[in-house]
Design an enzyme around this catalytic site. Structure first.
Site, PDB file in Angstrom:
ATOM      1  N   TRP A   1       2.842   4.201  19.180  1.00 45.18           N
ATOM      2  CA  TRP A   1       3.389   5.556  19.323  1.00 45.18           C
ATOM      3  C   TRP A   1       2.827   6.495  18.253  1.00 45.18           C
ATOM      4  CZ3 TRP A   1       8.203   7.416  16.479  1.00 45.18           C
ATOM      5  CH2 TRP A   1       8.331   6.756  15.249  1.00 45.18           C
ATOM      6  N   ASP A   2       2.236   5.939  17.211  1.00 42.01           N
ATOM      7  CA  ASP A   2       1.653   6.739  16.138  1.00 42.01           C
ATOM      8  C   ASP A   2       0.798   7.870  16.696  1.00 42.01           C
ATOM      9  OD1 ASP A   2       2.278   4.075  15.456  1.00 42.01           O
ATOM     10  OD2 ASP A   2       1.000   4.098  13.698  1.00 42.01           O
TER      11      ASP A   2
ATOM     12  N   GLU B   1      12.714  -0.050  12.296  1.00 38.50           N
ATOM     13  CA  GLU B   1      12.674  -1.474  12.653  1.00 38.50           C
ATOM     14  C   GLU B   1      13.567  -2.348  11.771  1.00 38.50           C
ATOM     15  OE1 GLU B   1       8.500  -2.248  12.567  1.00 38.50           O
ATOM     16  OE2 GLU B   1       8.153  -1.299  14.505  1.00 38.50           O
TER      17      GLU B   1
ATOM     18  N   LYS C   1      13.925   1.486   7.364  1.00 39.47           N
ATOM     19  CA  LYS C   1      12.526   1.337   6.986  1.00 39.47           C
ATOM     20  C   LYS C   1      11.854   2.713   6.958  1.00 39.47           C
ATOM     21  CE  LYS C   1       8.417  -1.124   8.719  1.00 39.47           C
ATOM     22  NZ  LYS C   1       7.812  -1.619   9.983  1.00 39.47           N
ATOM     23  N   GLN C   2      12.342   3.604   7.814  1.00 38.67           N
ATOM     24  CA  GLN C   2      11.648   4.875   8.003  1.00 38.67           C
ATOM     25  C   GLN C   2      12.571   5.888   8.666  1.00 38.67           C
ATOM     26  OE1 GLN C   2       9.495   2.344  10.907  1.00 38.67           O
ATOM     27  NE2 GLN C   2       8.730   4.324  11.607  1.00 38.67           N
TER      28      GLN C   2
END
Lengths: 757, 757
Positions: free
Chosen positions: A350-351, A477, A589-590
């Site tokens: 998806w980046d 994640e 994580k993000q």
């Protein structure tokens, strides 16, 4: 110095990093920044060259395999190594790890698109020579990797030997301990042909399973008198030039890489043909063309910062590598590490849509279009995958892939990230908004939106008047397989409502095409109605007490991660804790909800966005390189200027400074895109809406000025932020309305609009 | 016929099933019911022999490996094959797939513990012979597998040859398509020695990685004049007896299997020693001893049903195989398939404590104790595993294992089933309640309870006054990684409160031992207090609207599975749908909340239990063989007599009728235990509490009477249910108080208590 990367390091650890930093690529072919002559024995190196999407299929082995787990995956392959050029001074082999280095400089020229090393070396026996290596991977002839070496003897040397090798016995890098790197299948390519033909040195290699061919056709030349010998070995060719040490001379090596996907079955013949096409060009000619290409790129893409050279350098580095990484044909996209290394095995995630394609969209829309057409080309695979997963209809795009099938071997943080389908839909919608390209909507976008919208109807369900999506994984994640992930639900809502909108646009603009499309995919009007109903009824978790959007239904009821305890160790939590243990805590994580608030800011009021930001910031580790840029953008939005700048700094030089400690495996491409996003969407506050673009610029106080360009609906707009004013210049195209800090403004050709702060 | 299983099938599909049904074992050694002479060419067979816990370590390969994923697992190995006995009548090889079968009968004698085949065969050349094969795996000499063959020529035969083979070149069965069967590592045992010594034929084999040895020491005999030849081959030994066809004779083959774990390094010498110990015993002697052992077993374990012979047979079959499967030493437990096949690779699961050990606990408490001591023996591994998972303290028992380390390669339905630690604690508590064994509590149970209680404190957390346990998987594997699984939370509560109770019992009864224990595991009084607080505050999900216990926090908000749509296909949903798709729906593989209501019925009122049962019944597929029995028990409790009986029937002959279509891979041992549970806990309503045992019998209307025995605190109680009365007889031990249908009753030795209905 802001147009080049310079380095003198000979430390092995840094050299591995430099192999990624100094990598050269053009979206098709990539070559890591290895030394032509190699390092000394026992030093580690990931010597590599790659063709985007050139892969083999490998079997996935599971300890326990359940239904619809992917059985094979794809793996980008390290291909034929043409980097090697050895040099002997009267029999003494040149190496930076023997003798004495009198001076040494290594440069990556981002304005001109080549790498070089300039070395003044004294051999153990005291012979001195100045060497000037230059190399490029051509943007103009995508198959070409060229090396040029100028040799200047400084002290008397009788005989200089140049040994040029092309080696087909190559392997991929494996590391069993790091889930971000391949753990198996090192050797998947075998040499199928090796021979000399006329002055061409030819190596052809074939993949084990998919039977793709790659050829490397090489010519070399020395511009002095020489004696010459060539040898064809089992898996390599070797050429030896013996030159007198009386005077300077140049050695040039041109390697043309062709593959089955792009060049059909006759890869060798095609390689020779390309050689013939460029045979009149000197290395200087090639350099010139390369520079022209880059000049054009930088004209649209460059960001100019006055006030911080290190950051300026970092941004150009990121934009240069983005261009190098982006696949420019229908077979390829942008691997997570570009073509700079083997991390994530050359897969597309998806980046692309969320972090990288926006850069191209606003600077090189044609490139953005090409990347989206790749997604369209794998739509059938996505339909097939949806069926495998048990859905009657719709398209589920693979979490990671090269050729279109799901390559994720760990579904909780892979296939479960259903949001990728909405992310891709989002990418199509953004393209449409920026270009206004109705043909694109008709030919590609409508179908992608329809099929992804169908997926959400399959996955979600109505419950007490709300549309809910259970058991998916959001971007974060560290919490997998959850119900009603805010990000996923918000993106799905956007997908559903835009699918319905696209249907009606098509109905109005091209009913014939609509009929053709609905018939071909058996779409009913009732389904379209369902999209609207589901989209409108989409449940977006909101915590009444904290007054923030919950990351998912249960996230806020979990225990908070104890950072003091866990920080005793080092490195990302994912390499220190079992996923289940991480899932049990409020720890990210993000950016997840914060990312949704960036992409779809209209969903919530500013104070909800602010409270959410404040809340999630405290529990986010940024163990993913996709995190900082989003926090920077949203800090800009919320007026947290200092934070915005600090997060931005983390993105700007993440690879240059190897802050994630794994740049050796390749560059963090999404983060590189994120740097641009943090500037343009962050500091400059760009947003794209149906009504047009809006900006809300705010120059970081550390800078004197910031300048960048935007491509929008055929215009090129230059934006310059200074301490006391903002200047808009319409450098291409017709009159354009934009919104600046909430107010409509008109831009006219050749007429700067200066707005004081 | 209720004491034997009889069969004449020669259909390949059924023969594979029969290999499991007719398997013989004693908890240490198991031999599948293969034909001595084999089938015809190309017919499939899983020819196997196994020693409980005799395994090799194999590497687990993951497509994507994350932190603390187990790196190796264990795998029970198919060992040296001593089953083969070939027969030649004047050169014609005997086979049931050539010539003519004049009569054929195959029996498994469950009262006497042996298998037999009686065959009247006519060769293609017209020679007739009657063969009587008998075989046993001795309960008395656990290493012994004996075959006896009586040969009676019917028509003139000149020469009969018997060829007896012991083969060491064996492999395990693999099937890549079924997650319940191993997919790799077929060959993990190599022959390390093969020779003849005196009249012993000796084969020793060694595992690839763990380097365990297994030996098979074989002697054979013919009770007639013969000529004899023996050959030692590379991986096998072969003996050939040539006997005159004038008269009948008998061939006997005694195989002694020894292994490193039980017999130390000199497995061959130990095998010979055991041979010497039994050398005076004829096959008839061995049979007699076997029968004596079984008579004793059946005295305590038999269930007598008047009114349905097929069910009667089914129950005895199940109880016979349970005895065969149960490991009786500290190295072993009960593999999910016993020693009857290779399904689930010989691993031990929670099945033991929840489904099988209760049978032994109430009939053979010594066996139950031995199974629990195996768990105690792996407590250190469980402590280690808790640390690996990131917990500071406590013990996390492996979801599947042989030697004690986690062997689950798919954590969402493996390691995430934290409930196994509470299940094991429950098993210890049940043992204590039934035996009142204070020494057991001191030596083993207290430590297990303390360490498992610690785990729950690590895993759960207080939130708004409630103790919650996030991100675990309950017994129902169709919904994994959930928050506050009712079953897990209820079992954890029981574990915590009993740990606290055990602490105080120990404090009162043996403070010295308590001090020794708390010091050795660094247990503080504060921790004990926490157990009580957490246990009392344990959150047990309850839906206010439905007034049922929710399987987990989000279960009842999910969409209901569409059975009509999915039933188009066939077979368990797990082999037809991706797990993620199953997780998304209200659909259960097996009893989960309903099981909790059985094990801990005091937690909820009867009407909540009833509504929950009604609700979950509709959405349970019973794709797990562990499901029916629990639904039967709870139907009995709720007065759903007809349902109780129907569910019971599904359990009683599940393997005999191969209703799950995978009996070829081994018998469903937990279901076999479940049959007994459905009768004794279901129809007879047995419950075990601190105050004693209670019964609430209700004879199925299909039966005339039901009789069974219970071991409880040194007593043996026979219970007989008839249509109009229940009779309790105390056949061993002192006066005992029990509760019958809510009323206290006293049982006196040799004095039947008859209670009219």
């Amino acid at each position: 110095m802001t147009w080049k990367i310079t380095n003198q390091s000979l430390d092995n650890h840094q050299l591995l990093v430099d192999e990624s930093l100094f990598s050269l690529a053009n979206g098709y072919l990539g070559v890591r920044g290895n030394f032509e002559e190699g390092y000394s024995d026992k030093m580690a190196s990931i010597r590599g060259a790659y063709i985007n999407a050139f892969h083999d299929e490998t079997e996935i082995t599971y300890g326990e395999k359940l239904h619809a787990f992917p059985e094979t995956q794809q793996k980008i392959l390290n291909i034929i190594d043409s980097q090697t050029v050895l040099l002997y001074l009267d029999g003494e082999r040149f190496s930076l790890f023997s003798g004495e280095i009198l001076s040494y400089e290594r440069n990556l020229h981002m304005d001109k698109g080549y790498g070089e090393r300039i070395i003044h070396w004294k051999s153990p026996n005291g012979k001195e020579v100045v060497l000037h290596f230059r190399r490029l991977v051509s943007f103009v002839t995508k198959e070409l990797f060229a090396i040029d070496l100028e040799v200047k003897p400084v002290t008397p040397v009788e005989k200089i030997e140049i040994v040029s090798i092309v080696e087909g016995d190559v392997s991929n890098f494996v590391d069993k301990s790091d889930p971000r790197v391949a753990s198996d299948h090192a050797k998947r390519l075998f040499v199928s042909e090796v021979y000399e033909h006329e002055h061409y040195h030819i190596l052809k290699a074939t993949t084990y399973s998919s039977k793709f061919d790659v050829a490397c056709v090489t010519t070399t030349n020395v511009d002095q008198n020489y004696s010459y010998k060539s040898t064809v070995k089992k898996t390599s060719t070797e050429e030896v030039y013996e030159v007198s040490g009386d005077s300077s001379f140049r050695f040039t090596k041109l390697n043309i890489y062709t593959d089955t996907m792009r060049h059909g079955d006759n890869v060798v013949e095609q390689g020779i043909k390309i050689h013939k096409e460029i045979k009149k060009e000197t290395f200087e000619d090639l350099l010139k063309k390369q520079e022209n290409y880059l000049t054009d790129y930088w004209k649209k893409a460059d960001i100019v910062i006055d006030g911080d050279n290190k950051i300026q350098q970092g941004i150009r580095f990121n934009l240069f590598h983005l261009l190098q990484a982006a696949g420019k044909d229908e077979f390829s996209n942008i691997p997570a590490k570009g073509l700079s290394g083997e991390g994530y095995e050359g897969h597309y995630f998806w980046d692309t849509e969320i972090y990288m394609n926006p850069v191209f969209l606003m600077t090189n829309p044609e490139l953005a279009r090409s990347l989206l057409l790749y997604r369209y080309s794998i739509l059938d695979y996505a339909r097939q995958r949806a069926k495998e997963m048990g859905h009657a209809k719709g398209a589920l795009f693979p979490w990671r892939t090269i050729s279109g099938t799901e390559c994720s071997a760990f579904f909780p943080a892979g296939t479960a990230q259903y949001h990728i389908s909405a992310d891709i839909a989002y990418g199509f919608i953004q393209y449409y908004l920026v270009t206004g390209d109705g043909e694109f909507l008709k030919q590609y976008m409508a179908e992608v939106l329809f099929e992804t919208a169908r997926l959400w109807i399959e996955v979600g369900h109505m419950y007490q008047g709300e549309f809910r999506i259970d058991n998916v994984t959001g971007p974060d994640e560290y919490t997998c397989i959850v119900n009603n992930n805010y990000y996923t639900n918000a993106m799905a809502k956007h997908n559903l409502l835009w699918a319905e909108k696209a249907y009606h646009i098509l109905k109005e603009t091209d009913p014939v095409r609509l009929t053709e499309l609905t018939e071909s995919i058996h779409l009913t009007a009732e389904e379209v109605r369902q999209w609207k109903v589901a989209g409108m009824a989409m449940y977006l978790p909101f915590d009444q007490e904290l007054r923030i959007n919950a990351q998912d239904d249960s996230f806020l009821r979990k225990a908070r991660w104890d950072f003091e305890k866990s920080d005793e160790g080092k490195g990302a939590l994912l390499v220190r804790y079992h996923p289940l243990t991480l899932y049990r805590y409020q720890v990210c994580k993000q950016a997840d909800t914060v990312l949704a608030h960036f992409l779809l800011e209209g969903e919530e009021d500013l104070e909800t966005i602010r409270r959410s930001y404040d809340y999630y910031e405290e529990i986010t580790t940024h163990d993913s390189s996709l995190s900082y840029c989003i926090f920077s953008i949203m800090a800009s939005k919320l007026g947290y200027s200092e934070k915005a700048y600090q997060y931005f700094i983390e993105t700007a030089r993440l690879d240059l400074d190897n802050t994630h400690s794994n740049t050796k495996d390749g560059l963090h491409m999404a983060n590189m895109g994120g740097t641009w996003l943090a500037i343009v969407f962050g500091f400059a506050g760009l947003r794209i809406a149906e009504e047009g673009i809006t900006l809300r610029p705010s120059l970081p106080k550390q800078w004197r000025s910031l300048q960048f360009s935007l491509s929008y609906r055929g215009r090129l707009v230059r934006v310059q932020l200074e301490k006391d004013q903002v200047t808009y210049s319409l450098t291409e195209g017709d009159i354009l309305s934009i919104t600046h800090c909430g107010e409509k403004q008109e831009l006219h050709p050749n007429q700067d609009l200066v707005i004081p702060n």
